[in-house]
Enzyme design. Structure first.
Site, PDB file in Angstrom:
ATOM      1  CG  ASP A  63      -1.906   1.094   1.276  1.00 27.93           C
ATOM      2  OD1 ASP A  63      -2.763   1.121   0.377  1.00 27.93           O
ATOM      3  OD2 ASP A  63      -1.840   1.925   2.196  1.00 27.93           O
ATOM      4  CD  GLU A  78       2.346  11.927  -7.755  1.00 29.78           C
ATOM      5  OE1 GLU A  78       1.375  12.706  -7.821  1.00 29.78           O
ATOM      6  OE2 GLU A  78       3.309  12.081  -7.002  1.00 29.78           O
TER       7      GLU A  78
END
Length: 541
Positions: A199, A267
């Protein structure tokens, strides 16, 4: 090593929502184990379990309070071992979410760290003094709203949290923290786990100088609540030292037989593709990575081509993992509805397109049913961002509602108790037992089987064709096989002129007559040929 992951189909299971076998309304490990034949019959190679570790569940398990214990909500270590054994019997690998960048504030490590500035774990988390005016040390934002810093009156300092205030960030500049985290990973590898889904893999290390982020170079088109996106986040994540930890973790996994690590790159935009390249470069980092690049609203040939070619340029020796849905984003059938002829047509197109991409493929539970996003009211929500910012933020609950098994059973067969999130009629209508012989589930099985039988789709290289929007087309070539994959990303029928010999192969909804390929709205085709086939767009029908 056979590197099984290179052409694998990974099926993500959200444990709270897959199958509840004890009647408490929350899915559990025994329920997952009972339903594993569904995954094996689909043709998947591996399951990815979202967090199952002990947790206060403030962020649905992504706030871990004990890395080496199963949360009683899901079962026991014995249940976990039984799941691993059953999966392996069915030919399935098992990977589990590892949430390493932060813990719960209920973790013993944090409780000790916050007790004083002078104890064995005083710097296991990111602590910093207030600025002279009492404000936080940097301007960094939390993903879940507000500053990324929480003041702790006991220590008289702020601690860093990229997510909820109850999820303090670990200090990866401390070698003792790194060693402790690696020990927890080793614990699961020793129990027979086949790998990790990491994660927020680019969030582990923060800037030690605590420099504030500059404004975003390009203002994102986001809600006013998404303050995070208004900064160029160069100091709070994706630090160069982050790769040092990745390499330590890879060295650990390399001590075992054929372990796989896939990292979630937190991102957006093209930068996410660049990071995927950096994090999978060579043989000492991640085996593969995925980003949110294909998990957003963008649905154009240019976008998908840019993602794939961007990765090819950035990591020519790396390996991508592509998916269209997961537990954090609206389901693609709903997300891309404006481009659809119907729910079924966009589900089939998305399946055909995803399974033609080069790399490892991820499928999220219910995707194989053509599942749609669930519409919820405020009283039904559990997701922290939605609870805080409703109705501007809808949250992630809509894609996390329970898996549907039997259309007419209570809660569509998920639970005999009240489910933690509701099962609503539009979702129940897509239950496994309601799928027809020519339905979406059957199509997924056919498409997966075709991919596995095709050398070109399993490991062939990708060469794009230059066609105008909304057409996405490319050759996949391997051994002596060439498949030309063509997709119509619009609801309008389109025709193409074909030069060269070829024949339709595999699942498709197009027609090829002489030199004309006709694609219906959301149409797609695989054309087997000798590698010299060319296509030219012609007028719409």
């Amino acid at each position: 090593m056979n590197e099984w992951w290179r052409d694998a189909i990974v099926y993500q299971i959200y444990p709270r929502s897959y199958q509840d076998d004890d009647g408490d309304g929350v899915g559990d490990l025994r329920g997952i184990t009972r339903r594993l034949p569904h995954v094996a019959d689909l043709g998947a190679d591996c399951i990815w379990l979202s967090p199952i570790f002990q947790s206060p569940q403030k962020d649905m398990g992504y706030d871990v309070s004990d890395y080496t214990a199963i949360d009683p909500l899901f079962g026991t270590l014995e249940d976990f071992d039984a799941l691993i054994a059953r999966a392996h019997d069915l030919g399935l690998k098992v990977i589990v979410d590892q949430v390493l960048s932060h813990t719960s504030d209920q973790h013993p490590w944090f409780k000790e760290s916050r007790a004083s500035r002078d104890n064995p774990k005083d710097d296991w988390y990111v602590w910093a003094d207030p600025l002279p005016d009492g404000s936080p040390p940097t301007n960094w934002h939390s993903h879940f709203g507000g500053p990324a810093w929480e003041f702790d009156p006991g220590r008289g300092q702020y601690y860093l949290h990229n997510f909820l205030a109850s999820q303090p960030d670990l200090n990866f500049h401390n070698p003792d923290v790194v060693d402790a985290i690696l020990d927890t990973c080793k614990f699961w590898l020793d129990r027979g786990l086949d790998g990790f889904r990491l994660d927020t893999v680019n969030y582990y290390v923060h800037d030690q100088k605590l420099r504030s982020n500059p404004p975003a170079q390009v203002k994102p088109q986001v809600m006013a609540t998404d303050l995070y996106g208004m900064q160029h986040n160069i100091y709070n994540k994706t630090r160069p030292e982050n790769l040092d930890f990745i390499e330590r973790l890879r060295a650990l996994t390399d001590q075992y037989d054929d372990i796989m690590m896939v990292g979630e790159v937190g991102e957006m935009g093209h930068r996410s593709i660049e990071i995927m390249g950096e994090y999978t470069e060579g043989s000492a980092r991640l085996h593969m990575a995925y980003s949110f690049a294909m998990l957003g609203p963008d649905f154009s040939a240019e976008h998908f081509r840019n993602c794939i070619e961007g990765f090819q340029r950035g990591a020519p020796d790396g390996h991508p993992y592509w998916s269209f849905s997961n537990h954090d984003v609206p389901r693609e059938v709903t997300r891309w509805a404006e481009h659809a002829v119907s729910e079924d047509s966009i589900a089939r197109l998305a399946c055909a397109m995803l399974l033609s991409f080069e790399g490892t493929i991820g499928i999220y539970q219910g995707e194989e049913l053509g599942q749609t996003e669930t519409e919820l009211v405020y009283e039904e929500l559990t997701d922290p961002p939605a609870l805080r910012y409703w109705p501007a933020v809808k949250g992630r609950d809509g894609c996390r509602t329970p898996m549907v098994w039997e259309k007419d059973a209570p809660n569509a067969g998920f639970s005999t108790g009240k489910p933690w999130l509701p099962v609503k009629p539009p979702q129940a209508a897509k239950a496994v037992d309601a799928q027809t012989p020519d339905g979406i589930l059957a199509f997924f099985k056919q498409a997966i089987a075709f991919r596995k039988s095709s050398a070109a789709l399993s490991h062939g290289k990708t060469v794009f064709l230059n066609l105008p929007e909304p057409l996405l087309a490319f050759h996949r070539k391997a051994d002596k096989q060439t498949l030309t994959c063509v997709f119509n990303l619009s609801p309008k029928p389109l025709t193409l002129t074909v030069k060269g010999d070829g024949k339709l192969s595999g699942p498709q909804n197009a027609t090829l007559a002489k030199d004309t390929l006709t694609l219906p709205g959301n149409g797609f085709a695989y054309i087997e040929n000798d590698g010299t086939l060319t296509l030219k767009a012609s007028a719409s029908k």
